[in-house]
Design a protein around this motif. Structure first.
Motif, PDB file in Angstrom:
ATOM      1  N   ILE A  86       2.802   4.264  29.420  1.00 60.78           N
ATOM      2  CA  ILE A  86       2.571   3.782  30.778  1.00 60.78           C
ATOM      3  C   ILE A  86       3.914   3.564  31.461  1.00 60.78           C
ATOM      4  CG2 ILE A  86       1.579   1.930  32.185  1.00 60.78           C
ATOM      5  CD1 ILE A  86      -0.384   1.396  29.883  1.00 60.78           C
ATOM      6  N   ASP A  87       4.132   4.240  32.563  1.00 62.17           N
ATOM      7  CA  ASP A  87       5.361   4.094  33.337  1.00 62.17           C
ATOM      8  C   ASP A  87       5.204   2.903  34.282  1.00 62.17           C
ATOM      9  OD1 ASP A  87       7.641   4.287  34.796  1.00 62.17           O
ATOM     10  OD2 ASP A  87       7.342   6.350  35.477  1.00 62.17           O
ATOM     11  N   CYS A  88       6.033   1.879  34.069  1.00 59.77           N
ATOM     12  CA  CYS A  88       5.912   0.642  34.863  1.00 59.77           C
ATOM     13  C   CYS A  88       6.781   0.649  36.124  1.00 59.77           C
ATOM     14  CB  CYS A  88       6.318  -0.558  34.002  1.00 59.77           C
ATOM     15  SG  CYS A  88       5.289  -0.804  32.539  1.00 59.77           S
ATOM     16  N   SER A  89       7.552   1.716  36.325  1.00 58.88           N
ATOM     17  CA  SER A  89       8.553   1.699  37.401  1.00 58.88           C
ATOM     18  C   SER A  89       7.971   1.519  38.798  1.00 58.88           C
ATOM     19  CB  SER A  89       9.406   2.968  37.358  1.00 58.88           C
ATOM     20  OG  SER A  89       8.593   4.126  37.473  1.00 58.88           O
ATOM     21  N   ASN A  90       6.716   1.935  39.004  1.00 62.20           N
ATOM     22  CA  ASN A  90       6.115   1.816  40.340  1.00 62.20           C
ATOM     23  C   ASN A  90       5.226   0.574  40.498  1.00 62.20           C
ATOM     24  OD1 ASN A  90       7.256   4.234  41.368  1.00 62.20           O
ATOM     25  ND2 ASN A  90       5.696   5.422  40.273  1.00 62.20           N
ATOM     26  N   LEU A  91       5.205  -0.266  39.459  1.00 65.48           N
ATOM     27  CA  LEU A  91       4.364  -1.465  39.529  1.00 65.48           C
ATOM     28  C   LEU A  91       5.057  -2.577  40.302  1.00 65.48           C
ATOM     29  CD1 LEU A  91       2.968  -1.631  35.876  1.00 65.48           C
ATOM     30  CD2 LEU A  91       1.871  -0.661  37.897  1.00 65.48           C
ATOM     31  N   LYS A  92       4.251  -3.463  40.869  1.00 62.39           N
ATOM     32  CA  LYS A  92       4.788  -4.615  41.592  1.00 62.39           C
ATOM     33  C   LYS A  92       3.923  -5.834  41.283  1.00 62.39           C
ATOM     34  CE  LYS A  92       2.269  -3.378  45.843  1.00 62.39           C
ATOM     35  NZ  LYS A  92       1.481  -2.329  45.203  1.00 62.39           N
ATOM     36  N   ALA A  93       4.397  -6.985  41.693  1.00 65.40           N
ATOM     37  CA  ALA A  93       3.684  -8.241  41.425  1.00 65.40           C
ATOM     38  C   ALA A  93       2.249  -8.170  41.938  1.00 65.40           C
ATOM     39  CB  ALA A  93       4.422  -9.402  42.076  1.00 65.40           C
ATOM     40  N   GLY A  94       1.319  -8.561  41.081  1.00 58.35           N
ATOM     41  CA  GLY A  94      -0.095  -8.547  41.438  1.00 58.35           C
ATOM     42  C   GLY A  94      -0.845  -7.333  40.914  1.00 58.35           C
ATOM     43  N   ASP A  95      -0.114  -6.307  40.454  1.00 66.67           N
ATOM     44  CA  ASP A  95      -0.755  -5.088  39.942  1.00 66.67           C
ATOM     45  C   ASP A  95      -1.311  -5.298  38.533  1.00 66.67           C
ATOM     46  OD1 ASP A  95      -0.159  -3.722  42.226  1.00 66.67           O
ATOM     47  OD2 ASP A  95       1.504  -2.560  41.397  1.00 66.67           O
ATOM     48  N   THR A  96      -2.431  -4.635  38.253  1.00 63.03           N
ATOM     49  CA  THR A  96      -3.031  -4.635  36.913  1.00 63.03           C
ATOM     50  C   THR A  96      -3.494  -3.223  36.586  1.00 63.03           C
ATOM     51  OG1 THR A  96      -3.807  -6.924  37.131  1.00 63.03           O
ATOM     52  CG2 THR A  96      -4.865  -5.586  35.450  1.00 63.03           C
ATOM     53  N   ILE A  97      -3.242  -2.796  35.357  1.00 64.47           N
ATOM     54  CA  ILE A  97      -3.719  -1.496  34.886  1.00 64.47           C
ATOM     55  C   ILE A  97      -4.757  -1.738  33.795  1.00 64.47           C
ATOM     56  CG2 ILE A  97      -3.093   0.631  33.672  1.00 64.47           C
ATOM     57  CD1 ILE A  97      -0.390   0.533  35.027  1.00 64.47           C
TER      58      ILE A  97
ATOM     59  N   SER B  62       9.851  -6.742  41.377  1.00 64.16           N
ATOM     60  CA  SER B  62       9.276  -8.064  41.620  1.00 64.16           C
ATOM     61  C   SER B  62       8.193  -8.348  40.587  1.00 64.16           C
ATOM     62  CB  SER B  62       8.663  -8.122  43.025  1.00 64.16           C
ATOM     63  OG  SER B  62       7.579  -7.219  43.124  1.00 64.16           O
ATOM     64  N   GLY B  63       8.235  -9.536  40.014  1.00 60.73           N
ATOM     65  CA  GLY B  63       7.204  -9.913  39.053  1.00 60.73           C
ATOM     66  C   GLY B  63       7.631  -9.729  37.606  1.00 60.73           C
ATOM     67  N   VAL B  64       6.795 -10.258  36.736  1.00 60.26           N
ATOM     68  CA  VAL B  64       7.045 -10.210  35.296  1.00 60.26           C
ATOM     69  C   VAL B  64       5.969  -9.365  34.629  1.00 60.26           C
ATOM     70  CG1 VAL B  64       7.300 -11.588  33.199  1.00 60.26           C
ATOM     71  CG2 VAL B  64       8.046 -12.528  35.405  1.00 60.26           C
ATOM     72  N   VAL B  65       6.397  -8.323  33.896  1.00 60.64           N
ATOM     73  CA  VAL B  65       5.461  -7.415  33.231  1.00 60.64           C
ATOM     74  C   VAL B  65       4.881  -8.093  31.991  1.00 60.64           C
ATOM     75  CG1 VAL B  65       5.188  -5.196  32.063  1.00 60.64           C
ATOM     76  CG2 VAL B  65       6.673  -5.377  34.078  1.00 60.64           C
ATOM     77  N   GLU B  66       3.557  -8.094  31.879  1.00 68.07           N
ATOM     78  CA  GLU B  66       2.882  -8.681  30.718  1.00 68.07           C
ATOM     79  C   GLU B  66       1.992  -7.633  30.068  1.00 68.07           C
ATOM     80  OE1 GLU B  66       0.732 -11.961  32.390  1.00 68.07           O
ATOM     81  OE2 GLU B  66       2.459 -13.317  32.328  1.00 68.07           O
ATOM     82  N   GLN B  67       2.286  -7.320  28.807  1.00 62.85           N
ATOM     83  CA  GLN B  67       1.439  -6.377  28.069  1.00 62.85           C
ATOM     84  C   GLN B  67       0.289  -7.157  27.448  1.00 62.85           C
ATOM     85  OE1 GLN B  67       3.493  -3.637  25.526  1.00 62.85           O
ATOM     86  NE2 GLN B  67       1.622  -2.871  24.576  1.00 62.85           N
TER      87      GLN B  67
END
Length: 199
Positions: free
Chosen positions: A139-150, A114-119
């Motif tokens: 950075i492994d993005c597989s566990n990210l979801k909409a609203g997350d920020t690193i 869910s969501g769009v990954v933005e670098q």
């Protein structure tokens, strides 16, 4: 470690002529080098370095039989001609920290459900001794979801005692934006249209 053989450049020969002859111009500089040493690199070798290394990579530069422990500092690239124009290398001094950058690489960005990954950041700036240089931060993005920020502070490089961060720890590196929900917008518009007009 990658090794690159280079030659001293004759400054009487213009860069355009050297490129026609199959060379890339460059510079070797450092604390123990007076000024800088103009160099020329065979085009095929320059292409190999660009494939194998990133800006911030450590490599051995061989010049006139002498080996220099260097940092791949900068390069200029002509995208229209798909040609490297210039490469700069910094000779490092043992026991002395050097300013470098680590490239940020996103893994599994397509697996975010869910969501769009933005670098938001391409590289992290830092200082470290030659033996502690870091070329890439993955950075492994597989566990990210909409609203997350690193942020930088969330990454291993920020917790490494051998690294002096220059990029601020609060800088955002990657975020996952909520997808544009067209159906929800259409429903809202329809509801507004059906609502009785205010008297």
């Amino acid at each position: 470690m990658t090794t690159l053989k280079v030659q001293k450049r004759d400054m009487e020969i213009k860069p355009k002529r050297l490129r026609r002859e199959g060379f890339v111009t460059g510079n070797l500089f450092g604390k123990e080098i007076e000024g800088s040493i103009p160099i020329q690199i065979e085009q095929k070798e320059a292409d190999r370095i660009r494939r194998e290394c990133t800006k911030g990579s450590r490599l051995i530069l061989e010049l006139d039989g002498k080996k220099y422990d260097t940092l791949f500092k900068e390069f200029a690239f002509d995208a229209m001609k798909n040609q490297i124009l210039e490469m700069d290398f910094q000779a490092m001094v043992k026991g002395e920290k050097v300013h470098s950058v680590a490239e940020i690489v996103l893994l599994n960005r397509d697996s975010v459900a869910s969501g769009v990954v933005e670098q938001l950041l391409d590289e992290i700036s830092y200082k470290a001794l030659p033996e502690h240089l870091i070329e890439k931060v993955e950075i492994d993005c597989s566990n990210l979801k909409a609203g997350d920020t690193i942020n930088v502070s969330d990454l291993p490089i920020a917790k490494d005692g051998n690294i002096d961060l220059i990029t601020h720890a609060d800088t955002s590196v990657v975020s996952v934006a909520y997808p544009h929900n067209k159906d929800a917008e259409e429903e809202e518009t329809a509801a507004e249209a059906e609502a009785p007009a205010a008297e």
